[in-house]
Design a protein around this motif. Structure first.
Motif, PDB file in Angstrom:
ATOM      1  N   THR A   1     -16.176  -0.131 -20.474  1.00 47.92           N
ATOM      2  CA  THR A   1     -16.705   1.151 -20.009  1.00 47.92           C
ATOM      3  C   THR A   1     -15.663   1.920 -19.222  1.00 47.92           C
ATOM      4  O   THR A   1     -14.587   1.426 -18.908  1.00 47.92           O
ATOM      5  CB  THR A   1     -17.891   0.909 -19.068  1.00 47.92           C
ATOM      6  N   ALA A   2     -16.042   3.128 -18.935  1.00 50.29           N
ATOM      7  CA  ALA A   2     -15.186   3.968 -18.099  1.00 50.29           C
ATOM      8  C   ALA A   2     -14.924   3.290 -16.754  1.00 50.29           C
ATOM      9  O   ALA A   2     -13.825   3.352 -16.216  1.00 50.29           O
ATOM     10  CB  ALA A   2     -15.835   5.331 -17.893  1.00 50.29           C
ATOM     11  N   THR A   3     -15.945   2.629 -16.242  1.00 49.81           N
ATOM     12  CA  THR A   3     -15.812   1.944 -14.955  1.00 49.81           C
ATOM     13  C   THR A   3     -14.686   0.918 -14.997  1.00 49.81           C
ATOM     14  O   THR A   3     -13.799   0.901 -14.155  1.00 49.81           O
ATOM     15  CB  THR A   3     -17.110   1.179 -14.594  1.00 49.81           C
ATOM     16  N   LEU A   4     -14.744   0.095 -16.058  1.00 55.41           N
ATOM     17  CA  LEU A   4     -13.740  -0.945 -16.161  1.00 55.41           C
ATOM     18  C   LEU A   4     -12.351  -0.344 -16.299  1.00 55.41           C
ATOM     19  O   LEU A   4     -11.403  -0.785 -15.649  1.00 55.41           O
ATOM     20  CB  LEU A   4     -14.045  -1.845 -17.371  1.00 55.41           C
ATOM     21  N   ILE A   5     -12.267   0.679 -17.123  1.00 54.39           N
ATOM     22  CA  ILE A   5     -10.967   1.312 -17.295  1.00 54.39           C
ATOM     23  C   ILE A   5     -10.478   1.878 -15.984  1.00 54.39           C
ATOM     24  O   ILE A   5      -9.312   1.749 -15.612  1.00 54.39           O
ATOM     25  CB  ILE A   5     -11.041   2.405 -18.384  1.00 54.39           C
ATOM     26  N   GLY A   6     -11.408   2.490 -15.238  1.00 50.98           N
ATOM     27  CA  GLY A   6     -11.036   3.026 -13.938  1.00 50.98           C
ATOM     28  C   GLY A   6     -10.492   1.931 -13.034  1.00 50.98           C
ATOM     29  O   GLY A   6      -9.473   2.097 -12.362  1.00 50.98           O
ATOM     30  N   GLU A   7     -11.147   0.801 -13.058  1.00 51.84           N
ATOM     31  CA  GLU A   7     -10.733  -0.350 -12.252  1.00 51.84           C
ATOM     32  C   GLU A   7      -9.306  -0.780 -12.593  1.00 51.84           C
ATOM     33  O   GLU A   7      -8.460  -0.968 -11.725  1.00 51.84           O
ATOM     34  CB  GLU A   7     -11.700  -1.499 -12.563  1.00 51.84           C
ATOM     35  N   LEU A   8      -9.087  -0.875 -13.912  1.00 50.84           N
ATOM     36  CA  LEU A   8      -7.761  -1.280 -14.350  1.00 50.84           C
ATOM     37  C   LEU A   8      -6.716  -0.248 -13.922  1.00 50.84           C
ATOM     38  O   LEU A   8      -5.626  -0.594 -13.487  1.00 50.84           O
ATOM     39  CB  LEU A   8      -7.729  -1.423 -15.875  1.00 50.84           C
TER      40      LEU A   8
END
Lengths: 339, 339
Positions: free
Chosen positions: B196-203
């Motif tokens: 998700t966007a969240t995970l990508i943001g985290e990375l």
DNA sequence: AATTAGCACTCTTGAATCGAGAGTGCTAAC
DNA sequence: GTTAGCACTCTCGATTCAAGAGTGCTAATT
């Protein structure tokens, strides 16, 4: 083939008008719209001469005249004036290439073909880069799972090709990377057409131990060399449906079927002898392909980097806006080559 | 909607005959060829009834009748018998998939679409695998030259996507490989829609140092998720030209233009509610797309591995050989899934 | 000598007409 | 309930016809 100035004017008028309205043009029309001051009768006499000389054709006794292929040829060679595209259109083209961040060669070509066909309303044909002339850059094998790996091949023109291959389970990661770097060192910098059967055979011998797995690798290499070499990209294939000369389903079918036979198209585009302006025009039967007897092809070669890599063309009815088509093609190719 | 047995027979006869010869069928024909023993007059009365009930249509007062869409629907639901393909054809299909060593998903699909269209003479439409449902497998970045690298993404369904990206010159080979293995460890095993966007943001945060270069990577990820997700493959687009109902250029143009709008096609194929036999048939207006008002779509879902990944269909005129089409489709899909 | 006006002629095109053919609906007989 | 018979309707192709466009030729004009 010397025509009086007046005959030339009349031929030009016939071509111009016919291209515009797609209907035989008569003496009255020419007298009224193009050569004011002369009477229809005079024009008639001249047109009769032009017909006798083979530049014009009368579909039936009492219709106007239309240009013959010889007529178009003369027009293109001697009468046509270069069109200067309106600034607006030029900008559109430049911007189109600028806005996009196209990196991979395939995307660039696809985009170009769409652009060309939408600008001209003809069908665009692009013969892809000759892989043979581009230099091998890098080869990599990336393990995907226990049995398979992804073989990736990159050339310096940005051409990427990949394929899933089987890897023997006995192969360790170390061995694999040794093989890959061995292959890279052997192939580095070679243009693809230098990677001959001999060389491949040699490599095969050196690596005979891993032959089974390498078979796939070599297959990919060979495929890249041969089969895929002359890929053809099409744009605006349905545009011909808008041309009044293709009101007949049979004609449409013939052309659309041709569009699916990429090897024929490749032959059509192959090796144009590029002239002064860099653009070649093939009118009707000059094309040697039955299916495009009523079509003309405006084409030129294009470069990516320094080498000539392919051909790019526009296919429309012989009744085509030659001058404008040439201008668009030149503008697009020049923008393309600046990338 | 209860029809007498005889009415059913007559409806079946009309459909059968009309499918075969593409011309309105009259009472005489039915009496002579399909319901021997009854007189044309009797048939006429029944046909008049069937017309009143909406199953048949009379193009004009004095022509035979043709099935209405409702008629086809009834035929498909209640009258049609399953076709058993001749052994020969079955073998051809099985062999076709066997002979080839197709590994990459894209090649398999392309090949399938060609096979289907050549077997049926209709147009085949295949909605590609849903990337979202497939699991991320591996990501690799392979340096190509000083400024650029090739980013390769593989999913477990054998889907491969790659893109050239810019690499910052300051990045050492070591750092690069660390980043790659970090990303791999984070993403491993996830289905794509879990990324998700969240995970990508985290990375993004974790790797903020290399943000510039990663932008390209993330862009590719996002693209793969969205834009390219529902790719449509077509086969035999010119086959419709052989159908007598497409003698009209305007209709042809409408359909061929539709064929270029892949997003519309994707909508057409999306989420069929698969019934008993696994095949869904959409007749004419049931398709919700103006352009295929006169067409029918025979479709089913297909799996690669365990998950349903896409839709595969055949588009022909409403006057279609439904039974045979269904049989071919089933046979091909079953062979396809055995790969 | 070149140009043009005039006119008869040819050919296409679209509309109108016509007859053949196919198929129907209805009625009356079976 | 089925069917024979028949008048009726509609399409389709061929034919005819008139209008229109454009020509080629001749004779007059410049």
């Amino acid at each position: 083939m010397n025509l009086s100035a007046r005959k030339k004017e009349i031929l030009r008028a016939v071509v111009t008008d016919y291209v515009k309205v797609a209907q035989p043009v008569g003496s009255r029309t020419v007298a009224r719209r193009y050569l004011v001051g002369l009477s229809p009768a005079t024009i008639r006499n001249e047109m009769a001469d032009l017909e006798e000389m083979g530049y014009l054709i009368q579909p039936h006794t009492s219709a106007g005249r239309i240009p013959s292929q010889k007529g178009y040829r003369f027009y293109v060679d001697e009468l046509m004036e270069a069109t200067d595209l309106p600034e607006k259109e030029k900008k559109t083209i430049k911007k189109a290439f600028h806005d996009r961040k196209l990196r991979e060669i395939e995307d660039i070509i696809k985009y170009t073909s769409r652009l060309l066909s939408s600008l001209t309303n003809y069908t665009s044909l692009i013969l892809g880069p000759r892989l043979k002339k581009s230099a091998f850059k890098k080869l990599q094998i990336m393990p995907v799972d226990a049995q398979r790996g992804l073989l990736v091949l990159v050339t310096d023109t940005g051409f990427v090709k990949n394929k899933l291959i089987n890897l023997p389970q006995t192969l360790s990661a170390n061995e694999l990377s040794r093989i890959v770097s061995y292959l890279n060192s052997k192939l580095k910098g070679l243009t693809v057409n230098k990677i001959t059967a001999t060389l491949i055979g040699e490599l095969r011998r050196d690596l005979y131990y891993h032959v089974k797995f390498l078979e796939d690798t070599f297959t990919l290499l060979e495929e890249s060399l041969a089969e895929d070499e002359r890929r053809v990209f099409l744009g605006g294939t349905t545009n011909i449906l808008n041309q009044p000369e293709f009101g007949d389903i049979e004609k449409v079918k013939a052309l659309l079927t041709l569009f699916e036979q990429h090897s024929l198209l490749a032959a059509l585009l192959a090796r144009p002898v590029v002239g002064v302006e860099g653009v070649v025009i093939k009118i009707g039967r000059e094309n040697l392909l039955e299916e495009v007897r009523d079509c003309s092809l405006v084409m030129t070669t294009y470069c990516l980097g320094r080498e000539v890599v392919g051909t790019i063309g526009l296919l429309g009815p012989t009744r085509m806006e030659y001058s404008k088509t040439v201008a668009v093609l030149q503008q697009v190719v020049s923008s393309l080559q600046k990338l």
